[in-house]
Design a protein around this motif. Sequence first.
Motif, PDB file in Angstrom:
ATOM      1  N   GLY A   1      92.516  19.839  -4.733  1.00 44.07           N
ATOM      2  CA  GLY A   1      93.509  20.212  -3.732  1.00 44.07           C
ATOM      3  C   GLY A   1      92.943  20.960  -2.537  1.00 44.07           C
ATOM      4  N   TYR A   2      92.020  20.350  -1.827  1.00 48.14           N
ATOM      5  CA  TYR A   2      91.471  20.981  -0.622  1.00 48.14           C
ATOM      6  C   TYR A   2      90.875  19.927   0.294  1.00 48.14           C
ATOM      7  CZ  TYR A   2      86.563  20.371  -1.956  1.00 48.14           C
ATOM      8  OH  TYR A   2      85.331  19.838  -2.256  1.00 48.14           O
ATOM      9  N   ALA A   3      90.651  20.300   1.543  1.00 51.97           N
ATOM     10  CA  ALA A   3      89.924  19.479   2.511  1.00 51.97           C
ATOM     11  C   ALA A   3      88.632  20.220   2.834  1.00 51.97           C
ATOM     12  CB  ALA A   3      90.742  19.271   3.777  1.00 51.97           C
ATOM     13  N   GLN A   4      87.556  19.482   3.045  1.00 52.66           N
ATOM     14  CA  GLN A   4      86.285  20.136   3.368  1.00 52.66           C
ATOM     15  C   GLN A   4      86.343  20.807   4.733  1.00 52.66           C
ATOM     16  OE1 GLN A   4      83.817  20.843   1.419  1.00 52.66           O
ATOM     17  NE2 GLN A   4      82.691  21.874   3.039  1.00 52.66           N
ATOM     18  N   VAL A   5      86.967  20.128   5.706  1.00 53.83           N
ATOM     19  CA  VAL A   5      87.124  20.719   7.040  1.00 53.83           C
ATOM     20  C   VAL A   5      88.581  20.535   7.455  1.00 53.83           C
ATOM     21  CG1 VAL A   5      86.386  20.703   9.459  1.00 53.83           C
ATOM     22  CG2 VAL A   5      84.753  20.074   7.660  1.00 53.83           C
ATOM     23  N   LEU A   6      89.156  21.607   7.951  1.00 51.65           N
ATOM     24  CA  LEU A   6      90.511  21.573   8.502  1.00 51.65           C
ATOM     25  C   LEU A   6      90.422  22.086   9.933  1.00 51.65           C
ATOM     26  CD1 LEU A   6      93.530  21.127   7.688  1.00 51.65           C
ATOM     27  CD2 LEU A   6      93.630  23.582   7.404  1.00 51.65           C
ATOM     28  N   LYS A   7      90.882  21.264  10.877  1.00 52.13           N
ATOM     29  CA  LYS A   7      90.844  21.632  12.297  1.00 52.13           C
ATOM     30  C   LYS A   7      92.260  21.918  12.768  1.00 52.13           C
ATOM     31  CE  LYS A   7      89.515  19.845  16.846  1.00 52.13           C
ATOM     32  NZ  LYS A   7      90.754  19.439  17.489  1.00 52.13           N
ATOM     33  N   VAL A   8      92.455  23.103  13.339  1.00 49.26           N
ATOM     34  CA  VAL A   8      93.715  23.494  13.964  1.00 49.26           C
ATOM     35  C   VAL A   8      93.368  23.981  15.363  1.00 49.26           C
ATOM     36  CG1 VAL A   8      95.712  25.030  13.882  1.00 49.26           C
ATOM     37  CG2 VAL A   8      94.739  24.154  11.748  1.00 49.26           C
ATOM     38  N   ASP A   9      93.951  23.326  16.376  1.00 50.07           N
ATOM     39  CA  ASP A   9      93.594  23.609  17.768  1.00 50.07           C
ATOM     40  C   ASP A   9      92.085  23.424  17.926  1.00 50.07           C
ATOM     41  OD1 ASP A   9      96.274  24.117  18.482  1.00 50.07           O
ATOM     42  OD2 ASP A   9      96.092  26.202  17.837  1.00 50.07           O
ATOM     43  N   ASN A  10      91.381  24.467  18.369  1.00 48.90           N
ATOM     44  CA  ASN A  10      89.929  24.328  18.535  1.00 48.90           C
ATOM     45  C   ASN A  10      89.153  25.093  17.465  1.00 48.90           C
ATOM     46  OD1 ASN A  10      90.582  26.893  19.634  1.00 48.90           O
ATOM     47  ND2 ASN A  10      88.677  26.889  20.799  1.00 48.90           N
ATOM     48  N   VAL A  11      89.795  25.346  16.319  1.00 46.37           N
ATOM     49  CA  VAL A  11      89.155  26.112  15.251  1.00 46.37           C
ATOM     50  C   VAL A  11      88.921  25.219  14.038  1.00 46.37           C
ATOM     51  CG1 VAL A  11      89.329  28.123  13.742  1.00 46.37           C
ATOM     52  CG2 VAL A  11      90.264  28.226  16.059  1.00 46.37           C
ATOM     53  N   LEU A  12      87.702  25.282  13.494  1.00 42.92           N
ATOM     54  CA  LEU A  12      87.358  24.576  12.264  1.00 42.92           C
ATOM     55  C   LEU A  12      87.297  25.569  11.117  1.00 42.92           C
ATOM     56  CD1 LEU A  12      84.327  22.383  13.459  1.00 42.92           C
ATOM     57  CD2 LEU A  12      86.762  21.759  13.391  1.00 42.92           C
ATOM     58  N   TYR A  13      88.001  25.267  10.048  1.00 40.37           N
ATOM     59  CA  TYR A  13      87.946  26.050   8.815  1.00 40.37           C
ATOM     60  C   TYR A  13      87.205  25.185   7.809  1.00 40.37           C
ATOM     61  CZ  TYR A  13      91.558  28.658  11.216  1.00 40.37           C
ATOM     62  OH  TYR A  13      92.254  29.386  12.151  1.00 40.37           O
ATOM     63  N   ILE A  14      86.024  25.632   7.398  1.00 38.52           N
ATOM     64  CA  ILE A  14      85.148  24.814   6.566  1.00 38.52           C
ATOM     65  C   ILE A  14      85.084  25.405   5.162  1.00 38.52           C
ATOM     66  CG2 ILE A  14      82.821  23.898   6.304  1.00 38.52           C
ATOM     67  CD1 ILE A  14      82.632  24.000   9.402  1.00 38.52           C
ATOM     68  N   SER A  15      85.522  24.585   4.199  1.00 35.36           N
ATOM     69  CA  SER A  15      85.499  25.006   2.800  1.00 35.36           C
ATOM     70  C   SER A  15      84.073  25.220   2.333  1.00 35.36           C
ATOM     71  CB  SER A  15      86.162  23.943   1.924  1.00 35.36           C
ATOM     72  OG  SER A  15      87.526  23.813   2.235  1.00 35.36           O
ATOM     73  N   GLY A  16      83.943  25.987   1.269  1.00 38.05           N
ATOM     74  CA  GLY A  16      82.633  26.340   0.762  1.00 38.05           C
ATOM     75  C   GLY A  16      81.806  25.159   0.296  1.00 38.05           C
TER      76      GLY A  16
ATOM     77  N   THR B   1      99.459  21.246  14.096  1.00 34.85           N
ATOM     78  CA  THR B   1      98.784  19.977  13.898  1.00 34.85           C
ATOM     79  C   THR B   1      97.460  20.247  13.195  1.00 34.85           C
ATOM     80  OG1 THR B   1      99.789  19.094  15.888  1.00 34.85           O
ATOM     81  CG2 THR B   1      97.850  17.944  15.052  1.00 34.85           C
ATOM     82  N   LYS B   2      97.283  19.617  12.050  1.00 40.43           N
ATOM     83  CA  LYS B   2      96.061  19.777  11.272  1.00 40.43           C
ATOM     84  C   LYS B   2      95.323  18.443  11.225  1.00 40.43           C
ATOM     85  CE  LYS B   2      98.543  22.251   7.802  1.00 40.43           C
ATOM     86  NZ  LYS B   2      98.660  22.496   6.369  1.00 40.43           N
ATOM     87  N   GLU B   3      94.037  18.487  11.533  1.00 42.46           N
ATOM     88  CA  GLU B   3      93.164  17.337  11.338  1.00 42.46           C
ATOM     89  C   GLU B   3      92.244  17.682  10.173  1.00 42.46           C
ATOM     90  OE1 GLU B   3      91.064  15.866  14.795  1.00 42.46           O
ATOM     91  OE2 GLU B   3      92.570  16.820  16.083  1.00 42.46           O
ATOM     92  N   LYS B   4      91.947  16.681   9.355  1.00 42.62           N
ATOM     93  CA  LYS B   4      91.113  16.938   8.178  1.00 42.62           C
ATOM     94  C   LYS B   4      89.930  15.988   8.115  1.00 42.62           C
ATOM     95  CE  LYS B   4      95.075  18.475   5.480  1.00 42.62           C
ATOM     96  NZ  LYS B   4      95.879  18.239   4.276  1.00 42.62           N
ATOM     97  N   TRP B   5      88.857  16.450   7.470  1.00 41.39           N
ATOM     98  CA  TRP B   5      87.680  15.638   7.168  1.00 41.39           C
ATOM     99  C   TRP B   5      87.236  16.013   5.765  1.00 41.39           C
ATOM    100  CZ3 TRP B   5      82.650  16.865   5.824  1.00 41.39           C
ATOM    101  CH2 TRP B   5      81.722  15.814   5.866  1.00 41.39           C
ATOM    102  N   HIS B   6      86.895  14.993   4.970  1.00 45.95           N
ATOM    103  CA  HIS B   6      86.428  15.281   3.610  1.00 45.95           C
ATOM    104  C   HIS B   6      85.433  14.230   3.143  1.00 45.95           C
ATOM    105  CE1 HIS B   6      86.771  17.470  -0.178  1.00 45.95           C
ATOM    106  NE2 HIS B   6      86.557  16.302  -0.737  1.00 45.95           N
ATOM    107  N   TRP B   7      84.185  14.408   3.467  1.00 46.19           N
ATOM    108  CA  TRP B   7      83.069  13.624   2.945  1.00 46.19           C
ATOM    109  C   TRP B   7      83.325  12.113   2.942  1.00 46.19           C
ATOM    110  CZ3 TRP B   7      79.473  16.922   3.327  1.00 46.19           C
ATOM    111  CH2 TRP B   7      79.658  18.248   2.943  1.00 46.19           C
ATOM    112  N   GLY B   8      83.932  11.592   3.982  1.00 44.32           N
ATOM    113  CA  GLY B   8      84.163  10.151   4.072  1.00 44.32           C
ATOM    114  C   GLY B   8      85.326   9.651   3.225  1.00 44.32           C
TER     115      GLY B   8
END
Length: 144
Positions: A41-56, A24-31
């Motif tokens: 082709g990217y998301a600014q933040v991708l959340k998987v479980d309790n981990v956030l992967y934040i793009s540059g 399950t992936k949750e995404k956030w991208h600048w509104g």
Amino acid sequence: MKIVLSLFFACMYFSCYSQSHDITKEKWHWGNPSKQDTTAGYAQVLKVDNVLYISGAVTTKITPEGIRQVYEALEKSLKSYGATFQNVVKENLYTTDLEAMKTYNSVRKAFYKGDFPAATWVQVSRLYMIDAKLEVELVAHLPK
């Protein structure tokens, strides 16, 4: 017997065991309503479980102001899931001028308030945006 062992090793190699590959992936991208940038082709933040992967986050100038802008953008990315820099466990920093970044490192360090993550700094010849001089990406863990 050879056929049975061959099938067993083939199953091991090709993951024949029943294992779900869905995450399950949750995404956030600048509104952005689609929660991702479909042009690059990217998301600014991708959340998987309790981990956030934040793009540059990037800047075109390696100055105190430019570095502060990068870390303020990263802070906004962290806040999108209620996190702070104290949740950051890994930082990857890419720059076209490592010496300039080292000169103004105090600006970066202030955001961590003495609780520094594992970090990798790399000097590169260029970044995705041709005029960018610094890009920083993060991995952060949220409490379970």
